[in-house]
Design an enzyme around this catalytic site. Structure first.
Site, PDB file in Angstrom:
ATOM      1  CG  ASN A  16      -1.817   1.147   1.343  1.00  0.00           C
ATOM      2  OD1 ASN A  16      -1.393   2.274   1.081  1.00  0.00           O
ATOM      3  ND2 ASN A  16      -3.052   0.919   1.728  1.00  0.00           N
ATOM      4  CG  HIS A  19       0.749   6.213   4.814  1.00  0.00           C
ATOM      5  ND1 HIS A  19      -0.071   7.259   5.182  1.00  0.00           N
ATOM      6  CD2 HIS A  19       0.082   5.076   5.115  1.00  0.00           C
ATOM      7  CE1 HIS A  19      -1.188   6.762   5.709  1.00  0.00           C
ATOM      8  NE2 HIS A  19      -1.119   5.445   5.674  1.00  0.00           N
ATOM      9  NE  ARG A  54      -9.351   8.509   4.622  1.00  0.00           N
ATOM     10  CZ  ARG A  54      -9.636   7.675   5.625  1.00  0.00           C
ATOM     11  NH1 ARG A  54      -8.929   6.579   5.806  1.00  0.00           N
ATOM     12  NH2 ARG A  54     -10.610   7.955   6.459  1.00  0.00           N
ATOM     13  NE  ARG A  58      -7.542  11.385   5.736  1.00  0.00           N
ATOM     14  CZ  ARG A  58      -8.065  10.890   6.857  1.00  0.00           C
ATOM     15  NH1 ARG A  58      -7.342  10.122   7.637  1.00  0.00           N
ATOM     16  NH2 ARG A  58      -9.291  11.165   7.204  1.00  0.00           N
ATOM     17  CD  GLU A  82      -6.987  -0.291   1.081  1.00  0.00           C
ATOM     18  OE1 GLU A  82      -6.273  -1.253   1.368  1.00  0.00           O
ATOM     19  OE2 GLU A  82      -6.971   0.794   1.693  1.00  0.00           O
ATOM     20  CB  THR A 113      -9.478   2.034   7.474  1.00  0.00           C
ATOM     21  OG1 THR A 113      -9.007   2.744   6.336  1.00  0.00           O
ATOM     22  CG2 THR A 113     -10.835   1.428   7.180  1.00  0.00           C
ATOM     23  CD  GLU A 163      -7.304  -6.201   3.184  1.00  0.00           C
ATOM     24  OE1 GLU A 163      -7.410  -6.105   1.952  1.00  0.00           O
ATOM     25  OE2 GLU A 163      -6.544  -5.490   3.868  1.00  0.00           O
ATOM     26  CG  HIS A 206      -5.490  -1.356   9.348  1.00  0.00           C
ATOM     27  ND1 HIS A 206      -5.052  -0.733  10.479  1.00  0.00           N
ATOM     28  CD2 HIS A 206      -5.967  -0.380   8.547  1.00  0.00           C
ATOM     29  CE1 HIS A 206      -5.273   0.571  10.360  1.00  0.00           C
ATOM     30  NE2 HIS A 206      -5.818   0.808   9.195  1.00  0.00           N
ATOM     31  N   GLY A 228       0.986  -1.266   4.448  1.00  0.00           N
ATOM     32  CA  GLY A 228       1.368   0.057   3.989  1.00  0.00           C
ATOM     33  C   GLY A 228       2.190   0.837   4.988  1.00  0.00           C
TER      34      GLY A 228
HETATM   35  N1  PXP Z   1      -6.010  -3.064   4.155  1.00  0.00           N
HETATM   36  C1  PXP Z   1      -6.980  -2.116   4.144  1.00  0.00           C
HETATM   37  C2  PXP Z   1      -8.330  -2.505   3.676  1.00  0.00           C
HETATM   38  C3  PXP Z   1      -6.706  -0.794   4.551  1.00  0.00           C
HETATM   39  O1  PXP Z   1      -7.699   0.133   4.543  1.00  0.00           O
HETATM   40  C4  PXP Z   1      -5.397  -0.460   4.915  1.00  0.00           C
HETATM   41  C5  PXP Z   1      -5.064   0.958   5.270  1.00  0.00           C
HETATM   42  O2  PXP Z   1      -5.302   1.785   4.197  1.00  0.00           O
HETATM   43  C6  PXP Z   1      -4.419  -1.466   4.887  1.00  0.00           C
HETATM   44  C7  PXP Z   1      -4.754  -2.759   4.526  1.00  0.00           C
HETATM   45  C8  PXP Z   1      -2.989  -1.189   5.234  1.00  0.00           C
HETATM   46  O3  PXP Z   1      -2.887  -0.827   6.575  1.00  0.00           O
HETATM   47  P1  PXP Z   1      -1.488  -0.277   7.099  1.00  0.00           P
HETATM   48  O4  PXP Z   1      -1.216   1.000   6.376  1.00  0.00           O
HETATM   49  O5  PXP Z   1      -1.725  -0.087   8.562  1.00  0.00           O
HETATM   50  O6  PXP Z   1      -0.452  -1.327   6.804  1.00  0.00           O
END
Ligand code: PXP
Length: 257
Positions: A16, A19, A54, A58, A82, A113, A163, A206, A228
């Site tokens: 992801n 960032h 989003r 952002r 997403e 999220t 997921e 996440h 991410g």
């Molecule tokens: N999966 C989903 C569905 C998410 O919304 C996110 C965050 O955007 C992630 C994975 C990745 O999470 P993280 O950035 O904490 O690794």
């Protein structure tokens, strides 16, 4: 296929790149470019690229998404978009036609999220969106908590993928609450098993880090991990290549344990 007969394939790593855009947007210019980040992630072996457009834009913006889709089409690497389960985002997804669309809950005031999509409560909204996205050629994923109610609702909404949200698991470990983290891990394992038994592909993501990814990667039904914030943060110190290699090693170690 029963869980016992699942092959011990390594879960795919979806990187992801949101960032990188957060960092760019902090100064309002064009650097660092999230699409360059995606290109590098692909070069270093990412199995997929994930980006969250989003509603408040952002991090990733519409023109980033267009360039990401072009990059992923050119390289044959799946793009996982997403988005919130709302009409304006649906229109963008139908126009972009990424490999996969993952519907997530979204609140403007949240930092990231929080919690999974309430597919059970939003069944009448989500189900036609799943159908429309599939008709346009995208696979559909629903980002949910690992509860029986949400998993069964997701299956009945016709999704291809669930997921499972690992954020609460990551928080419990961070807080040193091993009882809670074990409980959540058990729920993730049971949820993955149930989802698989209902014919759904199971992903997870996440809050995953080098330290907590192993036990999630060890869940045999989990086919993809989307990571991410930690990876990009770590890339600041050791570079994206090294961060991805180390994450792949942690995933491999977890799956093989
Ligand atoms: N999966 C989903 C569905 C998410 O919304 C996110 C965050 O955007 C992630 C994975 C990745 O999470 P993280 O950035 O904490 O690794």
């Amino acid at each position: 296929m029963s869980t016992n007969s699942l092959p011990r394939l390594m879960p795919r790593l979806g990187v992801n790149i949101d960032h990188i855009a957060t960092l760019r947007n902090a100064r309002g210019g064009t650097h660092p470019d999230p699409v360059d980040g995606a290109r590098q992630a692909i070069e270093y072996g990412a199995d997929g690229i994930t980006a969250h457009l989003r509603e408040d834009r952002r991090h990733i913006r519409d023109e980033d998404l267009e360039r990401l889709q072009a990059l992923c089409s050119e390289t044959g690497v799946p793009l996982n978009l997403e988005m919130a389960a709302v009409e304006p985002m649906l229109e963008i997804a139908l126009k972009t036609r990424p490999h996969a669309v993952c519907m997530v809950p979204e609140r403007r005031e949240e930092r990231t999220t929080e919690g999974g999509l309430d597919v059970a409560g939003l069944h009448n909204t989500v189900t036609p969106m799943v159908r429309d996205l599939q008709s346009s050629g995208s696979r559909v994923s629903l980002f949910i908590e690992a509860t029986e109610r949400q998993i069964r609702a997701s299956a009945s909404a016709g999704t291809d993928i669930i997921e499972l949200h690992t954020g609460a698991y990551a928080h419990a470990i961070d807080a040193g609450d091993m009882t809670l983290s074990r409980e959540i891990l058990t729920a993730l394992k049971q949820g993955a098993k149930l989802g698989h038994s209902l014919g759904l592909e199971v992903h997870a993501g996440h809050g995953l880090t080098f330290d907590n990814v192993g036990d999630v990667a060890a869940i045999p039904e989990v086919m993809e991990l989307n990571i991410g914030h930690f990876l990009i943060g770590e890339a600041v110190f050791i570079g994206l290549k090294a961060a991805m290699e180390k994450m792949q090693d942690c995933i491999k170690a977890g799956r093989s344990a």
